[in-house]
Motif scaffolding. Structure first.
Motif, PDB file in Angstrom:
ATOM      1  N   ASP A 132      -5.547  -8.444  -5.083  1.00 31.80           N
ATOM      2  CA  ASP A 132      -5.235  -9.303  -4.246  1.00 31.80           C
ATOM      3  C   ASP A 132      -4.419 -10.415  -3.982  1.00 31.80           C
ATOM      4  O   ASP A 132      -3.482 -10.793  -2.837  1.00 31.80           O
ATOM      5  CB  ASP A 132      -6.750  -9.975  -3.295  1.00 31.80           C
ATOM      6  CG  ASP A 132      -7.434 -10.995  -3.496  1.00 31.80           C
ATOM      7  OD1 ASP A 132      -6.388 -11.059  -4.603  1.00 31.80           O
ATOM      8  OD2 ASP A 132      -7.916 -10.766  -3.157  1.00 31.80           O
TER       9      ASP A 132
ATOM     10  N   ASP B   1      -5.410  -3.225  -8.585  1.00 39.98           N
ATOM     11  CA  ASP B   1      -6.782  -2.733  -7.330  1.00 39.98           C
ATOM     12  C   ASP B   1      -6.408  -5.978  -7.840  1.00 39.98           C
ATOM     13  O   ASP B   1      -7.959  -5.357  -8.017  1.00 39.98           O
ATOM     14  CB  ASP B   1      -7.923  -2.483  -7.729  1.00 39.98           C
ATOM     15  CG  ASP B   1      -9.298  -2.759  -6.678  1.00 39.98           C
ATOM     16  OD1 ASP B   1      -8.256  -2.922  -5.688  1.00 39.98           O
ATOM     17  OD2 ASP B   1     -10.029  -2.450  -7.145  1.00 39.98           O
TER      18      ASP B   1
ATOM     19  N   LYS C  52      -2.872   3.229  -2.600  1.00 41.15           N
ATOM     20  CA  LYS C  52      -3.749   2.986  -3.394  1.00 41.15           C
ATOM     21  C   LYS C  52      -2.428   1.376  -3.167  1.00 41.15           C
ATOM     22  O   LYS C  52      -1.570   1.058  -2.565  1.00 41.15           O
ATOM     23  CB  LYS C  52      -3.241   3.084  -4.562  1.00 41.15           C
ATOM     24  CG  LYS C  52      -4.153   4.639  -4.960  1.00 41.15           C
ATOM     25  CD  LYS C  52      -3.484   5.270  -5.992  1.00 41.15           C
ATOM     26  CE  LYS C  52      -4.360   7.055  -6.087  1.00 41.15           C
ATOM     27  NZ  LYS C  52      -3.563   7.762  -7.103  1.00 41.15           N
ATOM     28  N   THR C  53      -3.418   0.766  -3.600  1.00 39.54           N
ATOM     29  CA  THR C  53      -2.098  -0.963  -4.094  1.00 39.54           C
ATOM     30  C   THR C  53      -1.258  -0.830  -5.228  1.00 39.54           C
ATOM     31  O   THR C  53      -1.627   0.019  -6.464  1.00 39.54           O
ATOM     32  CB  THR C  53      -3.236  -2.046  -4.192  1.00 39.54           C
ATOM     33  OG1 THR C  53      -4.763  -2.340  -3.061  1.00 39.54           O
ATOM     34  CG2 THR C  53      -2.324  -3.394  -3.986  1.00 39.54           C
TER      35      THR C  53
ATOM     36  N   THR D 157       1.284  -1.328   0.058  1.00 35.77           N
ATOM     37  CA  THR D 157      -0.373  -0.196  -0.569  1.00 35.77           C
ATOM     38  C   THR D 157       0.664   1.409  -0.184  1.00 35.77           C
ATOM     39  O   THR D 157       1.905   1.363   1.403  1.00 35.77           O
ATOM     40  CB  THR D 157      -1.166   0.233   1.184  1.00 35.77           C
ATOM     41  OG1 THR D 157      -1.940  -1.069   1.294  1.00 35.77           O
ATOM     42  CG2 THR D 157      -1.933   1.441   1.041  1.00 35.77           C
TER      43      THR D 157
ATOM     44  N   TYR E 262      -0.181   0.938 -10.374  1.00 38.47           N
ATOM     45  CA  TYR E 262      -1.290   0.971  -9.294  1.00 38.47           C
ATOM     46  C   TYR E 262      -2.227  -0.030  -9.716  1.00 38.47           C
ATOM     47  O   TYR E 262      -2.168  -0.864 -11.218  1.00 38.47           O
ATOM     48  CB  TYR E 262      -1.930   1.844  -8.856  1.00 38.47           C
ATOM     49  CG  TYR E 262      -0.994   3.076  -8.383  1.00 38.47           C
ATOM     50  CD1 TYR E 262      -0.206   3.105  -6.985  1.00 38.47           C
ATOM     51  CD2 TYR E 262      -0.954   4.896  -8.874  1.00 38.47           C
ATOM     52  CE1 TYR E 262      -0.444   3.833  -6.176  1.00 38.47           C
ATOM     53  CE2 TYR E 262      -0.264   5.325  -7.820  1.00 38.47           C
ATOM     54  CZ  TYR E 262      -0.013   4.835  -7.054  1.00 38.47           C
ATOM     55  OH  TYR E 262       0.631   5.826  -6.051  1.00 38.47           O
TER      56      TYR E 262
END
Length: 155
Positions: free
Chosen positions: A97, A95, A76-77, A72, A93
């Protein structure tokens, strides 16, 4: 010395890097303010910044993590990975997992993938990517530009 310069000319970039032996010349050091010694001077890594937030990702840390790190950054991831075609760290960047390597293709958990440095959709189409401001650099340069920067992996 003249001997090192002659060897550098004969050996090219490799000779220059070997000739530096992990340190800066005295002449160059005299032009630099106090150095941040949390990492070795010539350590190689990826520096990210956004506004007043900055973080350095050491090359060795990314390699030890399987050539890809999800973190992070600036809320943002971010994915920092070793691009096997460029032999350099890169960042996007994302989104997601999770990520996994499939040969030289980095597969993201949302079906997209990165191949030859290009973010690609599940159907093979190139997709737009949001990327942080980034530089693949030596520690001394990034730490002098961004004093007190965070270092990924430090407690």
């Amino acid at each position: 010395s003249d001997r090192i310069l002659w060897e550098d000319e004969r050996l090219g970039l490799r000779g220059l890097v070997d000739g530096m032996k992990g340190r800066l010349s005295r002449m160059f050091q005299s032009t630099v303010r106090a150095e941040d010694d949390r990492r070795p001077t010539m350590d190689l890594g990826m520096g990210l910044w956004e506004g007043d937030v900055s973080r350095y990702y050491p090359y060795d840390t990314v390699v030890e993590a399987g050539n890809a790190i999800l973190d992070t950054f600036a809320g943002k991831t971010v994915l920092v990975y070793l691009d096997p075609t460029a032999y350099a760290l890169s960042a996007h960047y994302v989104d997601v997992d999770g990520v996994r390597w499939d040969g030289d293709v980095l597969r993201l958990s949302d079906g997209r993938y990165i191949e030859e440095g290009v973010l690609t959709g599940p159907g093979g189409e190139s997709v737009a990517s949001e990327r942080p401001l980034q530089v693949f650099t030596r520690w001394y340069g990034f730490s002098l530009t961004f004093p007190g920067t965070d270092i990924y992996g430090d407690p």
